[in-house]
Design a protein around this motif. Structure first.
Motif, short mmCIF file in Angstrom:
data_model
loop_
_atom_site.label_atom_id
_atom_site.label_comp_id
_atom_site.label_asym_id
_atom_site.label_seq_id
_atom_site.Cartn_x
_atom_site.Cartn_y
_atom_site.Cartn_z
N ARG A 1 0.83 -1.20 0.00
CA ARG A 1 0.00 0.00 0.00
C ARG A 1 0.87 1.25 0.00
O ARG A 1 1.99 1.25 0.45
N GLY A 2 0.28 2.34 -0.49
CA GLY A 2 0.98 3.61 -0.55
C GLY A 2 1.10 4.26 0.81
O GLY A 2 0.43 3.89 1.77
N LEU A 3 1.96 5.27 0.87
CA LEU A 3 2.26 5.93 2.13
C LEU A 3 1.03 6.50 2.83
O LEU A 3 0.87 6.36 4.05
N PHE A 4 0.16 7.13 2.08
CA PHE A 4 -0.95 7.81 2.75
C PHE A 4 -2.08 6.85 3.11
O PHE A 4 -2.86 7.13 4.02
N SER A 5 -2.15 5.70 2.44
CA SER A 5 -3.06 4.65 2.91
C SER A 5 -2.57 4.10 4.25
O SER A 5 -3.35 3.89 5.18
N ILE A 6 -1.26 3.89 4.32
CA ILE A 6 -0.67 3.41 5.57
C ILE A 6 -0.87 4.43 6.69
O ILE A 6 -1.19 4.07 7.83
N ALA A 7 -0.71 5.71 6.36
CA ALA A 7 -0.81 6.76 7.38
C ALA A 7 -2.17 6.75 8.08
O ALA A 7 -2.26 7.09 9.27
N ARG A 8 -3.22 6.37 7.36
CA ARG A 8 -4.55 6.33 7.99
C ARG A 8 -4.60 5.36 9.16
O ARG A 8 -5.41 5.52 10.07
N SER A 9 -3.73 4.35 9.15
CA SER A 9 -3.76 3.33 10.20
C SER A 9 -2.90 3.68 11.40
O SER A 9 -2.85 2.91 12.36
N LEU A 10 -2.20 4.80 11.35
CA LEU A 10 -1.31 5.18 12.43
C LEU A 10 -1.89 6.31 13.28
O LEU A 10 -2.46 7.27 12.75
N LYS A 11 -1.70 6.19 14.60
CA LYS A 11 -2.01 7.30 15.48
C LYS A 11 -1.02 8.44 15.24
O LYS A 11 0.04 8.25 14.64
N LYS A 12 -1.33 9.60 15.76
CA LYS A 12 -0.39 10.72 15.69
C LYS A 12 0.90 10.32 16.38
O LYS A 12 0.89 9.81 17.51
N GLY A 13 2.02 10.48 15.70
CA GLY A 13 3.31 10.06 16.25
C GLY A 13 3.59 8.59 16.07
O GLY A 13 4.61 8.09 16.55
#
Length: 323
Positions: free
Chosen positions: A222-234
């Motif tokens: 998956r692309g970076l911003f798809s992955i980012a959705r699954s991460l909390k802040k930090g």
């Protein structure tokens, strides 16, 4: 001695078994009688010559190394004159990817420094499952991911060789581990410590609302911003393998994504055989659980490589080379 020989990039059906001379040792090498070998992603890539970028390492038009096999366990049968630490009869195991591969053979010549003495708690069958996968898990979670007490962790590929060790490491840090894999692996994943299970064939974890402090990914697709959705802040995302274009995207653009999202994206660059003592401090040899798919007979190696590529295995696929 019997050895697998690869002359083309046409897949496992084109591997052949041949009788070849035993290797001649250099002064700092030992000859290992290979009892067991494990199948890994590098072996699959080497046999197929895919992704194409890997041919810069393996050989552009045909393999430079004609025998794959990167993870072995066996017994030292000969010792070069310059060797100081190993002796005939020592039980050893190792990831040999930086020492020429060639593990799918009855004997292999290796630099003494490559090999690690097999802990007394392990049979060779168990030991061969450990060096590569355990250190992907350790270096991904501990060194790159900086896992902390109480972190919510997701492991993508939790039912494979790396994943089962990652679960055991993460268990000592958190009670919330989400494991992603095929559903027939769920019983093992839950037994090891996963509190939540996702079948990637039915659910894309990056499209859920649940977020994690740390994501460890063995199947980056998956692309970076798809992955980012699954991460909390930090939060931190660490990949240990997957689609080469996605890995390159993380390598070149991860820092931009971090600036925009406040989340970190890392690639764990494996250091073979290093940090095994530290790994055993996280999961002691006495308590370490392994899962063997097999062991399969040496002549079944082509089938086992196909099985690896289809991801139809639980734990590590192991090949019994000889008694």
């Amino acid at each position: 001695m019997k050895s697998v020989i690869q002359r083309t990039y046409k897949g496992p059906d084109h591997l052949v078994f041949e009788d070849v001379p035993k290797p001649v040792l250099n002064s700092n090498q030992v000859l290992v009688k290979v009892e067991y070998a494990a199948v890994n992603d590098f072996d699959w890539s080497m046999v197929w010559g895919k992704p194409l970028l890997y041919r810069l390492m393996f050989g552009i038009w045909k393999p430079k190394k004609t025998t794959p096999g990167m993870e072995i366990a066996g017994i030292v049968s000969e010792v070069g004159q310059g060797c100081k630490n190993l002796k005939v009869g020592d039980r050893v195991y190792a990831d040999i990817s930086e020492d020429g591969f060639s593990g799918f053979a009855e004997c292999v010549a290796l630099n003494e420094e490559t090999l690690v003495l097999t802990p007394k708690e392990f049979s060779s069958e168990k030991a061969v499952t450990i060096p590569h996968a355990s250190l992907l898990a350790y270096q991904g979670l501990i060194l790159s991911g900086r896992i902390k007490k109480g972190d919510d962790v997701l492991i993508n590929g939790a039912g494979g060789g790396m994943g089962l060790f990652a679960i055991q490491i993460a268990k000592s840090y958190t009670s919330s581990i989400t494991g992603v894999d095929k559903d027939f692996k769920f019983d093992m994943m839950k037994d090891l410590g996963c509190s939540r299970l996702i079948d990637f064939q039915k659910v894309d974890f990056t499209r859920e609302s649940t977020q994690y402090d740390l994501v460890l990914d063995a199947r980056t697709k998956r692309g970076l911003f798809s992955i980012a959705r699954s991460l909390k802040k930090g939060g931190v995302y660490v990949t240990v393998g997957g689609d080469i274009s996605r890995l390159l995207g993380i390598f070149f653009f991860g820092w931009i994504a971090k600036l925009l999202t406040g989340k970190s994206f890392k690639i764990a660059a494996l250091k073979p055989n290093k940090y095994l003592p530290e790994f055993y401090r996280e999961v002691s040899p006495e308590n370490l659980r392994t899962y063997v798919d097999g062991p399969y007979a040496f002549e079944d190696l082509p089938m086992a490589i196909k099985r690896f590529g289809d991801a139809n295995h639980i734990g590590k696929i192991v090949i019994k080379i000889q008694e």
